[in-house]
Each structure stands twice: as C-alpha cells, then as structure tokens.
Design a protein around this motif. Sequence first.
Motif, PDB file in Angstrom:
ATOM      1  N   ALA B  32       0.844  -1.205   0.000  1.00  0.00           N
ATOM      2  CA  ALA B  32       0.000   0.000   0.000  1.00  0.00           C
ATOM      3  C   ALA B  32       0.878   1.253   0.000  1.00  0.00           C
ATOM      4  O   ALA B  32       1.918   1.292   0.654  1.00  0.00           O
ATOM      5  CB  ALA B  32      -0.909   0.000   1.226  1.00  0.00           C
ATOM      6  N   HIS B  33       0.471   2.264  -0.739  1.00  0.00           N
ATOM      7  CA  HIS B  33       1.229   3.520  -0.761  1.00  0.00           C
ATOM      8  C   HIS B  33       0.333   4.637  -1.241  1.00  0.00           C
ATOM      9  O   HIS B  33      -0.641   4.406  -1.959  1.00  0.00           O
ATOM     10  CB  HIS B  33       2.432   3.406  -1.701  1.00  0.00           C
ATOM     11  CG  HIS B  33       2.037   3.151  -3.119  1.00  0.00           C
ATOM     12  ND1 HIS B  33       1.691   4.147  -3.994  1.00  0.00           N
ATOM     13  CD2 HIS B  33       1.887   1.998  -3.814  1.00  0.00           C
ATOM     14  CE1 HIS B  33       1.369   3.619  -5.162  1.00  0.00           C
ATOM     15  NE2 HIS B  33       1.460   2.312  -5.079  1.00  0.00           N
ATOM     16  N   CYS B  46       3.556   9.574   3.718  1.00  0.00           N
ATOM     17  CA  CYS B  46       2.234   9.058   4.082  1.00  0.00           C
ATOM     18  C   CYS B  46       2.311   7.877   5.041  1.00  0.00           C
ATOM     19  O   CYS B  46       1.390   7.632   5.799  1.00  0.00           O
ATOM     20  CB  CYS B  46       1.442   8.676   2.839  1.00  0.00           C
ATOM     21  SG  CYS B  46       1.975   7.144   2.034  1.00  0.00           S
ATOM     22  N   LEU B  48       1.912   4.857   4.551  1.00  0.00           N
ATOM     23  CA  LEU B  48       1.074   3.704   4.235  1.00  0.00           C
ATOM     24  C   LEU B  48       1.909   2.486   3.890  1.00  0.00           C
ATOM     25  O   LEU B  48       1.477   1.352   4.023  1.00  0.00           O
ATOM     26  CB  LEU B  48       0.163   4.046   3.049  1.00  0.00           C
ATOM     27  CG  LEU B  48      -1.283   4.408   3.327  1.00  0.00           C
ATOM     28  CD1 LEU B  48      -2.053   3.218   3.851  1.00  0.00           C
ATOM     29  CD2 LEU B  48      -1.389   5.546   4.338  1.00  0.00           C
ATOM     30  N   ARG B  82      -2.005   0.572   9.052  1.00  0.00           N
ATOM     31  CA  ARG B  82      -2.298   1.307   7.807  1.00  0.00           C
ATOM     32  C   ARG B  82      -3.728   1.846   7.845  1.00  0.00           C
ATOM     33  O   ARG B  82      -3.992   2.976   7.430  1.00  0.00           O
ATOM     34  CB  ARG B  82      -2.134   0.377   6.599  1.00  0.00           C
ATOM     35  CG  ARG B  82      -0.695  -0.018   6.359  1.00  0.00           C
ATOM     36  CD  ARG B  82      -0.571  -0.906   5.126  1.00  0.00           C
ATOM     37  NE  ARG B  82       0.835  -1.248   4.904  1.00  0.00           N
ATOM     38  CZ  ARG B  82       1.268  -2.452   4.603  1.00  0.00           C
ATOM     39  NH1 ARG B  82       0.425  -3.456   4.445  1.00  0.00           N
ATOM     40  NH2 ARG B  82       2.554  -2.672   4.422  1.00  0.00           N
ATOM     41  N   ARG B  83      -4.644   1.026   8.353  1.00  0.00           N
ATOM     42  CA  ARG B  83      -6.032   1.465   8.429  1.00  0.00           C
ATOM     43  C   ARG B  83      -6.142   2.689   9.348  1.00  0.00           C
ATOM     44  O   ARG B  83      -6.855   3.648   9.052  1.00  0.00           O
ATOM     45  CB  ARG B  83      -6.925   0.327   8.935  1.00  0.00           C
ATOM     46  CG  ARG B  83      -8.405   0.543   8.678  1.00  0.00           C
ATOM     47  CD  ARG B  83      -9.254  -0.630   9.177  1.00  0.00           C
ATOM     48  NE  ARG B  83      -8.746  -1.901   8.719  1.00  0.00           N
ATOM     49  CZ  ARG B  83      -8.315  -2.879   9.516  1.00  0.00           C
ATOM     50  NH1 ARG B  83      -8.353  -2.720  10.821  1.00  0.00           N
ATOM     51  NH2 ARG B  83      -7.858  -3.998   9.019  1.00  0.00           N
ATOM     52  N   LEU B  86      -5.078   5.717   7.492  1.00  0.00           N
ATOM     53  CA  LEU B  86      -6.131   6.153   6.568  1.00  0.00           C
ATOM     54  C   LEU B  86      -7.233   6.878   7.326  1.00  0.00           C
ATOM     55  O   LEU B  86      -7.730   7.919   6.888  1.00  0.00           O
ATOM     56  CB  LEU B  86      -6.732   4.943   5.837  1.00  0.00           C
ATOM     57  CG  LEU B  86      -5.819   4.231   4.847  1.00  0.00           C
ATOM     58  CD1 LEU B  86      -6.473   2.939   4.365  1.00  0.00           C
ATOM     59  CD2 LEU B  86      -5.510   5.129   3.656  1.00  0.00           C
ATOM     60  N   LEU B 111      -7.763   2.319  -1.128  1.00  0.00           N
ATOM     61  CA  LEU B 111      -7.000   1.675  -0.052  1.00  0.00           C
ATOM     62  C   LEU B 111      -7.881   1.428   1.161  1.00  0.00           C
ATOM     63  O   LEU B 111      -7.769   0.397   1.833  1.00  0.00           O
ATOM     64  CB  LEU B 111      -5.803   2.540   0.344  1.00  0.00           C
ATOM     65  CG  LEU B 111      -4.604   2.444  -0.577  1.00  0.00           C
ATOM     66  CD1 LEU B 111      -3.573   3.488  -0.204  1.00  0.00           C
ATOM     67  CD2 LEU B 111      -3.987   1.055  -0.504  1.00  0.00           C
TER      68      LEU B 111
END
Lengths: 187, 234
Positions: B32-33, B46, B48, B82-83, B86, B111
């Motif tokens: 993920a990015h 970021c 991610l 990561r979540r 976000l 994502l």
Amino acid sequence: MDAAGSDARRPRLRIATTSLAGCFGCHMSLLDIDEHLFELAQLVDFDRSPLTDVKHCGPCDIGLIEGGVCNAENVHVLREFRRHCKILVAVGACAVNGGLPAQRNHFDLGVCLQQVYQCREGLAAPQIPDDPELPLLLDKVRPIHEVVRVDYFVPGCPPSGEALWKFLTDLLAGRTPRLPYHLLHYD
Amino acid sequence: MSGTFLFDGQPVPFTDGQTILQAARAAGHYIAHLCWHPDFPPHGSCKLCIVKVAGRHVSSCAMPAKEGMEVESNTPEINGERRALLQMLFVEGNHFCPSCEKSGNCQLQALAYDLEMLTPRFNHFFPDRPVDASHPEVLLDFNRCIFCELCVRASRDVDGKNVFALTGRGIHKHLVVNAESGRLADTDFSAADLAANICPVGVILKKRVGFAQPIGARKYDAQPIHVVAMQEDK
Ligand code: SF4
Ligand code: SF4
Ligand code: FES
C-alpha cells in the motif's frame, strides 16, 4: 435453515430503526431487500421505526441509525437508542461520517439560515423559523460515533439492499458481519 | 550487485539501489502507498507503505533492500496500522465521497476499501479549506488534499513550473499555489501539465468532466487497488 440461520428455538430479535439527519435513503435500501423482507419478518420484530410508527424505542437487540446528528432532538433520539439497544449500528454515509448534511460545517449557521429563509428571491414573508417546537440546530453536524458508542458501521450513500442484507444475516446468525469488496462503498 | 530478501516469507530478488517497495512490487507483491510514484524519488510522508524489518517499522518506499532481510507487510498488525493512518487522513480533511468527482477512481478511498475501513473512527476536524475555482480548466478542492506532494514534484521536476508548494505544519499544513494572489488562475498552470493529472485523490480536478464514468465502470469498482495496480504494472 434460511440465509440467516434461524431455527425455531432461537428467540425473535427486536430491531429499532430511525433516521436522524438523513434522507431516508438507507431506509429505502432496507426496503430494497425485496422478498428478503418476508424472511426478515420471520426473524425479527420491529420496535420503534418509520415502518411501525412507534414513537419511542423500548429494549431492543439491534438499533439501526441512519443520518448524522444535526440538532438537539437527534441527540436525544440517539441517546435513547444507545440506552435501549444492545447493538447499535451506524448505517450509511451520514451516520458514519456526517455525509451530505455535514457539508454545512464550513459555513456559519446563522448565515445558512439567512440564506435559506431570508435571502431567496420570491419569499413572501422572509423569516427564520423560531417555533419552540423546532429542535435547536447544532453548530456542526456530527457522525453518530462522536456522540455515543457505536458497535458496527455500514458505509454507503446509501448502502445497497444487498449490503444491508449481508450485514443483517451475518449479525442475526451470530457471525461477525463482513462486507465483501463489491458491497463496500462510500458512495 | 543483487540479492534476495524474504517478503512475508517469500523470497524476493532485488538489484542494488532498489527499495523494498520497488523490489517487492517487481516480484508481484503490492505494498500500500499514497505518496510513492514509480516516476519520482520517494517522499516518505504518508507511511502507508510501512513494513516491519527485524521488528522495526520502516517506510518500504524509502528503505533500500538488503540481502537476507526479513520483511513483514501483509499482516493483521501492519494492515491495522495502515487502516489507522487512513482513518486519520479521512478525519483531517473533508472527505465526502458521495459528492466527490474522484470517487471510484481515488487511491485513498480504494485503499480504505482494500483495508476494510468501515468507519473514520476518530473525531472529525472538519477543517475550513475553501476551494479555488479561478482557473478556466481546473478546479482545486483543497478539502481532500493528503499532502503527498505529487503535484508539487510533478510541477517542479517535470512541468518546470513550480505551481504548488506545501506550507505550515501539523494540522495547519496546507497546499498553496505559487502566485501572489494565491489563485491558480494567476499561474501558467495548464490542464495538460503532469501536475494536473497526478493527484491520487480528488483535489486537482478537470472541469466539465466530473462523474463521466458511471458507478460500476470506475477504476476500483470491480477490483481492489492491490489487483488493479499490479495489472497496470504489466
Ligand atoms: S478524495 Fe477520495 S476519499 Fe476523498 S472524498 Fe474524494 S473519493 Fe472520497
Ligand atoms: S493536491 Fe493532490 S497531488 Fe497535490 S499534495 Fe494534495 S493530494 Fe497530493
Ligand atoms: S508510500 Fe512510502 S511513505 Fe508514502
């Protein structure tokens, strides 16, 4: 055994639903489960809901909330649901993140009211409504999890009938609800 | 020089100078990015793309691959982190997907779907970020900016125009337009610039083309971003 895994020994669950600052689109999606409504009626009883026109929520297993929190009455209704429902579900974009009503959050509330009730052309007697029966507006529209604890979230504007049915059948069968990729949408 | 490292237990070959993200991706593993782009040097903002190497978090877009390293990426723990990132991005901006022209084609949203984000979870900031609709061809809706600097890098390094910059810190960070008036109309920006076509979210939008693709036909409607991205690489 049907989709929700009901059996005769399982007690019928009570569900309440309401719309706060929403457009009733999520309730329309619930109606959109079409013939599953008959299955649902076998599994649950409806408490307070626009479908029953019951005005206050009693002890319930599941509360489905559509819409965000934009006025004092929304806060009362939301707290009543939280008090009475074992499981509270935020249904749809407005309940999940404020949605379209929260787009007024950039604007001054007084200016909003003036624009709507006083500045439009052709208004015969421009006046901001101030009847004591009208609930006081909040300065900002908030998603419901910022006011009470929420157990589950079903995003979508609105979530599709299919998404709601998948969520409900999971929940009613005692599974952790999960939306597959094609049913998870924010729009 | 080249070598091999382990990515989620699987051997991944790399050549010297490749980052973890580049080598993993070349071997068919999506990481993920948001701020990384194959045509630009890594930005590392970021987060991610975080992975765990020897128990420590690193940005895989910026970390060179090394012989024998053991990289964890697709684990419940890291995906949970990561979540959370976000979710912070969603509440720090104003993301109303149902009214966003980028919806269905947006990397942030894609994502969030891929990582099964059901709620923004945190309290919303609802920051005040007025749009700039001054330019005849392009609209800027700063409400959705995630500060990836892709437009800044594209405008500076490819278009040679330096139209954008980031300024401020923390919650006060924002994207600015390099004109005395601060308006896009007062720059030499054009809809043909790379910077006009690189924003991963719905900030830099061409006028009069919104909502052209119906729901169902948009980029991430049928398949998650980790599948779409790898297909694009082929
Ligand atoms: S930029 Fe992406 S996440 Fe933000 S509102 Fe638009 S579609 Fe949603
Ligand atoms: S406008 Fe778009 S490309 Fe530029 S920094 Fe913001 S999110 Fe990134
Ligand atoms: S992609 Fe590596 S930090 Fe953003």
